[in-house]
Write an enzyme that holds these catalytic residues in place. Sequence first.
Site, PDB file in Angstrom:
ATOM      1  N   VAL A 157      46.958  22.643  55.919  1.00 47.44           N
ATOM      2  CA  VAL A 157      48.123  21.865  55.457  1.00 47.44           C
ATOM      3  C   VAL A 157      49.090  22.866  54.817  1.00 47.44           C
ATOM      4  O   VAL A 157      48.682  23.737  54.051  1.00 47.44           O
ATOM      5  CB  VAL A 157      47.695  20.775  54.457  1.00 47.44           C
ATOM      6  N   MET A 198      36.251  23.982  45.238  1.00 48.29           N
ATOM      7  CA  MET A 198      36.144  24.704  43.964  1.00 48.29           C
ATOM      8  C   MET A 198      37.179  24.158  42.981  1.00 48.29           C
ATOM      9  O   MET A 198      37.556  24.832  42.014  1.00 48.29           O
ATOM     10  CB  MET A 198      36.353  26.203  44.182  1.00 48.29           C
ATOM     11  N   GLU A 210      40.605  24.664  57.812  1.00 49.18           N
ATOM     12  CA  GLU A 210      40.697  25.794  58.748  1.00 49.18           C
ATOM     13  C   GLU A 210      41.441  26.974  58.142  1.00 49.18           C
ATOM     14  O   GLU A 210      41.462  28.043  58.718  1.00 49.18           O
ATOM     15  CB  GLU A 210      41.402  25.355  60.040  1.00 49.18           C
ATOM     16  N   HIS A 242      44.711  20.460  45.836  1.00 48.22           N
ATOM     17  CA  HIS A 242      46.079  20.273  46.325  1.00 48.22           C
ATOM     18  C   HIS A 242      46.027  19.316  47.517  1.00 48.22           C
ATOM     19  O   HIS A 242      44.929  18.818  47.874  1.00 48.22           O
ATOM     20  CB  HIS A 242      46.700  21.622  46.695  1.00 48.22           C
ATOM     21  N   HIS A 272      43.265  19.711  50.176  1.00 47.79           N
ATOM     22  CA  HIS A 272      41.952  19.129  49.877  1.00 47.79           C
ATOM     23  C   HIS A 272      41.979  17.615  50.089  1.00 47.79           C
ATOM     24  O   HIS A 272      41.032  17.034  50.602  1.00 47.79           O
ATOM     25  CB  HIS A 272      41.578  19.372  48.408  1.00 47.79           C
TER      26      HIS A 272
HETATM   27  O1  PAF Z   1      36.527  26.884  50.372  1.00 47.43           O
HETATM   28  C1  PAF Z   1      36.074  26.709  49.220  1.00 47.43           C
HETATM   29  O2  PAF Z   1      36.670  26.039  48.386  1.00 47.43           O
HETATM   30  C2  PAF Z   1      34.735  27.329  48.840  1.00 47.43           C
HETATM   31  O3  PAF Z   1      34.573  28.571  49.451  1.00 47.43           O
HETATM   32  C3  PAF Z   1      33.530  26.409  49.138  1.00 47.43           C
HETATM   33  C4  PAF Z   1      33.384  26.125  50.619  1.00 47.43           C
HETATM   34  C5  PAF Z   1      33.699  25.105  48.369  1.00 47.43           C
HETATM   35  C6  PAF Z   1      32.237  27.073  48.667  1.00 47.43           C
HETATM   36  O4  PAF Z   1      32.280  27.388  47.306  1.00 47.43           O
END
Ligand code: PAF
Length: 296
Positions: free
Chosen positions: A186, A40, A158, A44, A47
């Site tokens: 992380v 979304m 996780e 950071h 990701h």
């Molecule tokens: O974890 C997230 O960032 C969101 O819930 C996801 C999996 C991208 C779905 O919108």
Amino acid sequence: MDPSKPGESAVQIIRELGGLKPALGALRGAGDTLALVPTMGALHDGHLALVAEAGKRAGRVAATIFVNPLQFNDAGDLARYPRQEETDLAKLEEAGCDLVWLPSPDQLYPQGFATNVSVRGVSERWEGEHRPGHFDGVATVVAKLLLAMRPDIAIFGEKDWQQLAVIRRMEADLGLGVAILGYPTVREADGLAMSSRNALLGAGERRQAAALPAAMLNAARRIGAGEPAELALRDAREALVAGGFSKVDYLALVDGGTLAPVDNASETTRMLAAASIGSVRLIDNIAVTSVQQSGG
Ligand code: PAF
């Protein structure tokens, strides 16, 4: 990005649904496998670790950035969610992502959209109780993203343990043919799990937030050493309130697969927590291993 394919240094940015299929076709032209990192945005290092892992698992890496309105049960929370598209795209390019899809809400939810993906069981407790409709929104958008992009693998952090369980169940039930992988949380130097929501914490709140992993770790050690879970979790709740948390939604010992509450630590036990500092709600989870199991 594939270093064996010279001249392909820039990440492809796709905004139109019509451009997605040809771009994916070209990307996978040579028979490369594709790993997807759905996000979304407000990226950071957590990701970026998913993107790096994706690069180890597949020939090509794609990401999505979409702040999914369906998974926000609180309009204020959706409005406050951090957005930083330009910085995110630069980070994804730097991390070696090949393609980023930024759908608009009407691409994913066209006029008259009336379908809901709802996963029973694992979605019902914890976040499911505190954020009604949240997991329907997550399952619906992830199903749509996987169907649109058809990756071989999709990777999720996780940190959102229950979300991962819901997505695994959804994928298995719908037979989407995508391998769902979880990647370890992380953490910042003080133990706070990285989260886009951390950016919403004021400086004092940010310092206080470290009480969450600290209280959880302390309780996990006590439970692992054989102390009654109820006692250790009660003390942890008290430590959170003393440490500046305004509200503890839950702090629980659960089976990591079914998410059902348990009393003792076993190989699959997790501790789940959700607590707020001011208006910022944080979630976290850790493994809880008994001393006998860890051999120490
Ligand atoms: O974890 C997230 O960032 C969101 O819930 C996801 C999996 C991208 C779905 O919108």
